[in-house]
Design a protein around this motif. Structure first.
Motif, PDB file in Angstrom:
ATOM      1  N   LEU A  10       0.825  -1.205   0.000  1.00 20.92           N
ATOM      2  CA  LEU A  10       0.000   0.000   0.000  1.00 20.92           C
ATOM      3  C   LEU A  10       0.859   1.256   0.000  1.00 20.92           C
ATOM      4  CD1 LEU A  10      -2.709   1.313  -0.075  1.00 20.92           C
ATOM      5  CD2 LEU A  10      -2.964   0.906   2.394  1.00 20.92           C
ATOM      6  N   SER A  11       1.994   1.227   0.670  1.00 20.93           N
ATOM      7  CA  SER A  11       2.920   2.369   0.623  1.00 20.93           C
ATOM      8  C   SER A  11       3.385   2.617  -0.803  1.00 20.93           C
ATOM      9  CB  SER A  11       4.122   2.111   1.533  1.00 20.93           C
ATOM     10  OG  SER A  11       3.749   2.063   2.890  1.00 20.93           O
TER      11      SER A  11
ATOM     12  N   PHE B 226      -8.852  10.556   3.556  1.00 20.06           N
ATOM     13  CA  PHE B 226      -8.385   9.200   3.275  1.00 20.06           C
ATOM     14  C   PHE B 226      -8.311   8.409   4.577  1.00 20.06           C
ATOM     15  CE2 PHE B 226      -6.779  11.459  -0.399  1.00 20.06           C
ATOM     16  CZ  PHE B 226      -6.949  10.550  -1.449  1.00 20.06           C
ATOM     17  N   ILE B 227      -8.761   7.166   4.515  1.00 20.75           N
ATOM     18  CA  ILE B 227      -8.581   6.208   5.608  1.00 20.75           C
ATOM     19  C   ILE B 227      -7.752   5.059   5.060  1.00 20.75           C
ATOM     20  CG2 ILE B 227      -9.707   4.635   7.220  1.00 20.75           C
ATOM     21  CD1 ILE B 227     -12.193   6.423   7.029  1.00 20.75           C
ATOM     22  N   LEU B 228      -6.659   4.737   5.740  1.00 23.23           N
ATOM     23  CA  LEU B 228      -5.734   3.705   5.279  1.00 23.23           C
ATOM     24  C   LEU B 228      -5.687   2.556   6.285  1.00 23.23           C
ATOM     25  CD1 LEU B 228      -2.716   6.007   4.259  1.00 23.23           C
ATOM     26  CD2 LEU B 228      -4.664   5.313   2.842  1.00 23.23           C
ATOM     27  N   GLY B 229      -5.603   1.350   5.761  1.00 22.98           N
ATOM     28  CA  GLY B 229      -5.440   0.187   6.632  1.00 22.98           C
ATOM     29  C   GLY B 229      -4.683  -0.901   5.908  1.00 22.98           C
ATOM     30  N   ALA B 230      -3.659  -1.439   6.553  1.00 20.60           N
ATOM     31  CA  ALA B 230      -2.835  -2.494   5.956  1.00 20.60           C
ATOM     32  C   ALA B 230      -2.863  -3.723   6.852  1.00 20.60           C
ATOM     33  CB  ALA B 230      -1.400  -2.019   5.754  1.00 20.60           C
ATOM     34  N   ASP B 231      -3.409  -4.818   6.318  1.00 19.40           N
ATOM     35  CA  ASP B 231      -3.488  -6.092   7.040  1.00 19.40           C
ATOM     36  C   ASP B 231      -4.196  -5.949   8.381  1.00 19.40           C
ATOM     37  OD1 ASP B 231      -3.129  -8.768   6.600  1.00 19.40           O
ATOM     38  OD2 ASP B 231      -0.952  -8.678   6.530  1.00 19.40           O
ATOM     39  N   ILE B 232      -5.313  -5.237   8.370  1.00 19.12           N
ATOM     40  CA  ILE B 232      -6.090  -5.075   9.602  1.00 19.12           C
ATOM     41  C   ILE B 232      -7.325  -5.975   9.614  1.00 19.12           C
ATOM     42  CG2 ILE B 232      -5.270  -2.734  10.016  1.00 19.12           C
ATOM     43  CD1 ILE B 232      -7.928  -1.690   8.931  1.00 19.12           C
TER      44      ILE B 232
ATOM     45  N   SER C 262      -5.418  -2.671   2.260  1.00 17.14           N
ATOM     46  CA  SER C 262      -4.593  -3.694   1.613  1.00 17.14           C
ATOM     47  C   SER C 262      -4.556  -4.920   2.507  1.00 17.14           C
ATOM     48  CB  SER C 262      -3.169  -3.178   1.352  1.00 17.14           C
ATOM     49  OG  SER C 262      -2.514  -2.871   2.563  1.00 17.14           O
ATOM     50  N   CYS C 263      -4.661  -6.092   1.891  1.00 16.66           N
ATOM     51  CA  CYS C 263      -4.701  -7.305   2.702  1.00 16.66           C
ATOM     52  C   CYS C 263      -4.346  -8.519   1.854  1.00 16.66           C
ATOM     53  CB  CYS C 263      -6.076  -7.502   3.335  1.00 16.66           C
ATOM     54  SG  CYS C 263      -7.438  -7.597   2.162  1.00 16.66           S
ATOM     55  N   ARG C 264      -3.890  -9.535   2.520  1.00 16.85           N
ATOM     56  CA  ARG C 264      -3.737 -10.859   1.926  1.00 16.85           C
ATOM     57  C   ARG C 264      -4.939 -11.689   2.363  1.00 16.85           C
ATOM     58  NH1 ARG C 264       1.790 -13.263   3.195  1.00 16.85           N
ATOM     59  NH2 ARG C 264       2.401 -11.931   1.448  1.00 16.85           N
ATOM     60  N   ILE C 265      -5.640 -12.258   1.403  1.00 16.50           N
ATOM     61  CA  ILE C 265      -6.818 -13.059   1.724  1.00 16.50           C
ATOM     62  C   ILE C 265      -6.354 -14.437   2.162  1.00 16.50           C
ATOM     63  CG2 ILE C 265      -9.002 -13.954   0.872  1.00 16.50           C
ATOM     64  CD1 ILE C 265      -8.871 -10.910   1.053  1.00 16.50           C
ATOM     65  N   ARG C 266      -6.359 -14.680   3.477  1.00 17.91           N
ATOM     66  CA  ARG C 266      -5.821 -15.921   4.034  1.00 17.91           C
ATOM     67  C   ARG C 266      -6.910 -16.932   4.362  1.00 17.91           C
ATOM     68  NH1 ARG C 266      -2.974 -11.748   6.814  1.00 17.91           N
ATOM     69  NH2 ARG C 266      -0.735 -11.742   6.381  1.00 17.91           N
ATOM     70  N   TYR C 267      -8.068 -16.429   4.804  1.00 18.43           N
ATOM     71  CA  TYR C 267      -9.082 -17.312   5.353  1.00 18.43           C
ATOM     72  C   TYR C 267     -10.456 -16.944   4.800  1.00 18.43           C
ATOM     73  CZ  TYR C 267      -5.248 -17.627   8.731  1.00 18.43           C
ATOM     74  OH  TYR C 267      -4.020 -17.746   9.314  1.00 18.43           O
TER      75      TYR C 267
ATOM     76  N   TYR D 133      -8.068  -2.694  -1.860  1.00 23.28           N
ATOM     77  CA  TYR D 133      -9.463  -2.375  -2.122  1.00 23.28           C
ATOM     78  C   TYR D 133      -9.724  -0.905  -1.798  1.00 23.28           C
ATOM     79  CZ  TYR D 133      -9.983  -7.437  -2.130  1.00 23.28           C
ATOM     80  OH  TYR D 133      -9.858  -8.774  -2.410  1.00 23.28           O
ATOM     81  N   LYS D 134     -10.497  -0.287  -2.650  1.00 24.78           N
ATOM     82  CA  LYS D 134     -10.957   1.079  -2.426  1.00 24.78           C
ATOM     83  C   LYS D 134     -12.438   1.030  -2.075  1.00 24.78           C
ATOM     84  CE  LYS D 134     -12.306   5.048  -5.240  1.00 24.78           C
ATOM     85  NZ  LYS D 134     -12.302   5.587  -6.622  1.00 24.78           N
ATOM     86  N   ALA D 135     -12.817   1.749  -1.033  1.00 23.50           N
ATOM     87  CA  ALA D 135     -14.214   1.777  -0.608  1.00 23.50           C
ATOM     88  C   ALA D 135     -14.649   3.217  -0.393  1.00 23.50           C
ATOM     89  CB  ALA D 135     -14.413   0.971   0.675  1.00 23.50           C
TER      90      ALA D 135
END
Length: 233
Positions: A53-54, A154-160, A187-192, A222-224
């Motif tokens: 995301l950075s 802007f609201i940012l979140g990484a792996d939250i 930003s995220c990795r879809i693990r589960y 993802y942008k929301a």
């Protein structure tokens, strides 16, 4: 929610998480953040989602200058530091007066992480930008009275997105912080399977689009936005 043990296996990636420092190059600066897995667990290491995301903020043509930005679940602070550096802007008028139109970045996490987070932020920002970055406590769904509703561009979140019991509180927090113009970037990795569940919950309240996928790190961005908003930034 920030201090849960990491569930995946070992290997090279796991060894990197246990290193005391991690270094990156963004916004023409070397950013060197402290890590502390033993004391703070997942909250005190740099995850690939924050790096991706950075990079997206830097190369994606997103103008953060003179914008109000908040990062949720900041951990080491890498993403918030990068946002502050990328939002730097100074304008000089004919009379040599300097007007600071830099981004105003609020970098948040739970109380247990704040001292560690603050030390990384202060160590990696030049003196003139430190007043533009505020480290604040935010436990999702509980500390919302300390934040003006809809105050952020802007609201940012990484792996939250990883603990199902926090999903409702996270959604409540996003709704509180959002105006009709706010852009959320997660930003995220879809693990589960539960990660898909959160995206479904998010789509129930926001318009959600995947705007980037890093195949080398298996990270999605993802942008929301609120549904009444236009789809463009």
């Amino acid at each position: 929610m920030a201090l849960v043990p990491y569930e995946e296996g070992g290997g090279c990636g796991a060894r990197q998480l246990h290193r005391p420092w991690a270094a990156f190059r963004f916004a023409s600066r070397t950013i060197r953040v402290q890590q502390d897995w033993r004391r703070l667990g997942v909250a005190a290491v740099v995850w690939d989602a924050a790096v991706v995301l950075s990079a997206y903020l830097e190369i994606g043509g997103i103008d953060l200058r003179d914008r109000s930005v908040i990062e949720l679940g900041a951990g080491t602070g890498l993403l918030g530091i990068v946002a502050t550096l990328l939002g730097k802007s100074f304008f000089i008028c004919l009379f040599k007066a300097v007007y600071n139109c830099s981004a105003r970045v609020t970098i948040t996490d739970r109380a247990a992480v704040l001292e560690f987070l603050e030390s990384n932020v202060q160590a990696n920002l030049p003196p003139e930008l430190r007043p533009r970055a505020a480290v604040m406590e935010l436990t999702w769904g509980k500390d919302l009275g300390n934040f003006t509703p809809g105050a952020f561009d802007f609201i940012l979140g990484a792996d939250i997105v990883y603990l199902e019991e926090t999903f409702a509180d996270l959604l409540q927090t996003l709704e509180h912080l959002c105006s009709e113009q706010t852009v959320i970037l997660l930003s995220c990795r879809i693990r589960y399977e539960r990660d898909h569940k959160f995206l479904k919950m998010l789509r129930g309240r926001f318009s959600v689009y995947e705007v980037h996928y890093d195949s080398s790190k298996d990270v999605h961005i993802y942008k929301a936005q609120r549904r009444s908003c236009k789809e463009d930034f």
